[in-house]
Design an enzyme around this catalytic site. Structure first.
Site, mmCIF file in Angstrom:
data_model
loop_
_atom_site.group_PDB
_atom_site.id
_atom_site.type_symbol
_atom_site.label_atom_id
_atom_site.label_comp_id
_atom_site.label_asym_id
_atom_site.label_seq_id
_atom_site.Cartn_x
_atom_site.Cartn_y
_atom_site.Cartn_z
ATOM 1 N N ASP A 96 0.833 -1.208 0.000
ATOM 2 C CA ASP A 96 0.000 0.000 0.000
ATOM 3 C C ASP A 96 0.871 1.262 0.000
ATOM 4 O O ASP A 96 0.660 2.178 0.818
ATOM 5 C CB ASP A 96 -0.929 0.017 1.222
ATOM 6 C CG ASP A 96 -1.615 -1.320 1.461
ATOM 7 O OD1 ASP A 96 -2.031 -1.946 0.475
ATOM 8 O OD2 ASP A 96 -1.735 -1.726 2.626
ATOM 9 N N GLU A 151 -11.222 -1.032 -3.632
ATOM 10 C CA GLU A 151 -10.520 -0.390 -2.522
ATOM 11 C C GLU A 151 -9.307 0.356 -3.060
ATOM 12 O O GLU A 151 -9.061 0.384 -4.261
ATOM 13 C CB GLU A 151 -10.088 -1.433 -1.479
ATOM 14 C CG GLU A 151 -9.069 -2.440 -1.995
ATOM 15 C CD GLU A 151 -8.665 -3.483 -0.959
ATOM 16 O OE1 GLU A 151 -9.387 -3.643 0.041
ATOM 17 O OE2 GLU A 151 -7.628 -4.147 -1.161
#
Length: 315
Positions: free
Chosen positions: A16, A198
């Site tokens: 991420d 997401e």
């Protein structure tokens, strides 16, 4: 940095990834660490310099209660003259009770100055739907003089669909408008393992605004899609947005890049070339839960645009 060799990770075991280039000329990097127990920052004058830059642990998880488990997907932003970090966290006694939280830096040096907790991101007055369930991956962007918050949220528990929502912000800690559902997993490539949208990230070009997102479970099936709208349109109107029919980035077995996703955008040292910062593994087979396999490495690719101005994601 040689951004052409996209097979080589920039920073290993950092999922991420998020890179922010500040007005001081430094790149600031943060990401999920494999232990999911803290937030770290590093900075450098160049993208490549981040690889060996000193790591500063600026915040650690709590022992119990909120913010005590699954410290995920931090992002660092500079808003209204202050540094903020947005991240998701759950609780030791309820590990899937993920919510978005906010930290504020009390000084101008985010690596050394004190960070304070502002608590959970707050919904707008009268909005009783936002941040009441599994919520994560918040990002902040500005458009047409307004500031927006985009995040993923499941409605109905851990195994429900994860949708992307969008709202205007009233302050760095609270929304101004009720949530607007930007996208839900419509296509087969968004529904492998789990139904997931997401990890939103924003890039603009030629009067258009693009929001990339990640889809499906976090193994080799993880991939990226994209929404687009006119910058001048009402971003909280469903009719303003168009969704890519197929993934814009997915596993490339020949190059040993598996499950690319959860990207952010920054700009190269030339101040012009846009870069996509994303994570991927070098292998497909994972022993155990993919979430706890540490080998999602941060990587960087240069972004080009097609004749219509749409960003292209090419290994």
């Amino acid at each position: 940095m040689d951004i052409q060799n996209k097979n080589t990770p920039l920073i290993e075991q950092r999922a991420d990834p998020f890179i922010y280039k500040h007005s001081d000329g430094y790149y600031y990097f943060t990401a999920s660490v494999p232990t999911y127990d803290r937030i770290e920052l590093r900075r450098a004058k160049t993208i490549h310099g981040l690889k060996d830059a000193e790591t500063h642990n600026v915040w650690h998880k709590h022992e119990t209660g909120p913010m005590s488990q699954h410290i995920w997907a931090p992002e660092i932003h500079y808003l209204d003259g202050k540094w903020y970090i947005y991240f998701a966290a759950s609780e030791v006694d309820d590990i899937w009770k993920l919510r978005p939280y906010v930290l504020e830096c009390k000084g101008q040096d985010p690596l050394k100055d004190e960070w304070t907790e502002l608590g959970q991101m707050q919904a707008a007055e009268g909005d009783h739907k936002s941040f009441i369930d599994f919520s994560l991956d918040g990002t902040v962007f500005e458009n047409q003089g307004k500031r927006f918050f985009c995040w993923a949220e499941k409605t109905g528990g851990q195994f429900a669909a994860s949708n992307l929502y969008l709202a205007e912000m009233a302050s760095p800690i609270q929304l101004k408008t009720a949530q607007f559902m930007l996208t839900t997993p419509d296509y087969d490539w968004e529904r492998i393992g789990f139904w997931v949208n997401e990890g939103p990230a924003v890039i603009k070009n030629k009067g258009k605004i693009y929001i990339t997102f990640s889809a499906s479970a976090t193994g080799a099936c993880y991939c990226m899609g994209m929404m687009e709208a006119d910058e001048a349109s009402d971003l909280l109107d469903r009719n303003s947005w168009k969704k890519s029919r197929y993934p814009i980035l997915e596993t490339d077995e020949e190059r040993h890049i598996f499950g690319p996703g959860h990207n952010s955008f920054t700009v190269a040292e030339d101040g012009v070339t846009p870069l996509s910062v994303y994570h991927a593994r070098d292998y497909e087979e994972i022993v155990g839960d993919p979430l706890y396999d540490p080998n999602r490495h941060a990587r960087v690719m240069a972004i080009k645009f097609d004749a219509a101005g749409k960003p292209l994601f090419e290994f």
